[in-house]
Design an enzyme around this catalytic site. Structure first.
Site, PDB file in Angstrom:
ATOM      1  N   CYS A  26      33.525  42.499  38.894  1.00  0.00           N
ATOM      2  CA  CYS A  26      34.352  43.447  38.133  1.00  0.00           C
ATOM      3  C   CYS A  26      34.824  44.610  39.010  1.00  0.00           C
ATOM      4  O   CYS A  26      34.027  45.448  39.430  1.00  0.00           O
ATOM      5  CB  CYS A  26      33.524  43.958  36.943  1.00  0.00           C
ATOM      6  SG  CYS A  26      34.237  45.340  36.056  1.00  0.00           S
ATOM      7  N   CYS A  29      34.133  48.088  37.604  1.00  0.00           N
ATOM      8  CA  CYS A  29      32.696  48.381  37.727  1.00  0.00           C
ATOM      9  C   CYS A  29      32.392  48.897  39.137  1.00  0.00           C
ATOM     10  O   CYS A  29      31.638  49.860  39.308  1.00  0.00           O
ATOM     11  CB  CYS A  29      31.858  47.128  37.459  1.00  0.00           C
ATOM     12  SG  CYS A  29      32.048  46.450  35.806  1.00  0.00           S
TER      13      CYS A  29
END
Length: 101
Positions: A26, A29
């Protein structure tokens, strides 16, 4: 981390526990990692950081209704005090947490 261990950690934690639901793949993230770590560090041990990889622990993500990542939740004694998903600025994250410390 097993579901039982996580529930036990949440219920026994007397300190604030900031849970970061993420995945290695991600991008947002990865962008938030240094922001989260810097903000949590600024509270000098008053908030403990726990990172949960939703790929390795999908049952925990499901249990806490994590629909997108990054997703954050602040717990104390097993209760969710605050939760939010997505990218935030360092200032915004610090402001959100300030009211709980």
């Amino acid at each position: 981390m097993a579901k039982k261990n996580f529930k036990e950690l949440l219920s026994k934690s007397q300190e604030l526990l900031f849970v970061d639901f993420y995945a290695d793949w991600c991008g947002p993230c990865q962008t938030m990692n240094p922001v989260v770590e810097e903000v949590i560090d600024s509270y000098e041990g008053k908030i403990k950081l726990l990172k949960i990889d939703v790929e390795k622990h999908p049952q925990l993500a499901q249990q806490f209704a994590v629909r997108s990542i990054p997703h954050y939740a602040l717990f104390k004694r097993g209760k969710i005090l605050w939760r939010k998903g997505g990218i935030m600025t360092k200032k915004d994250l610090a402001q959100y947490l300030k009211g709980f410390v």
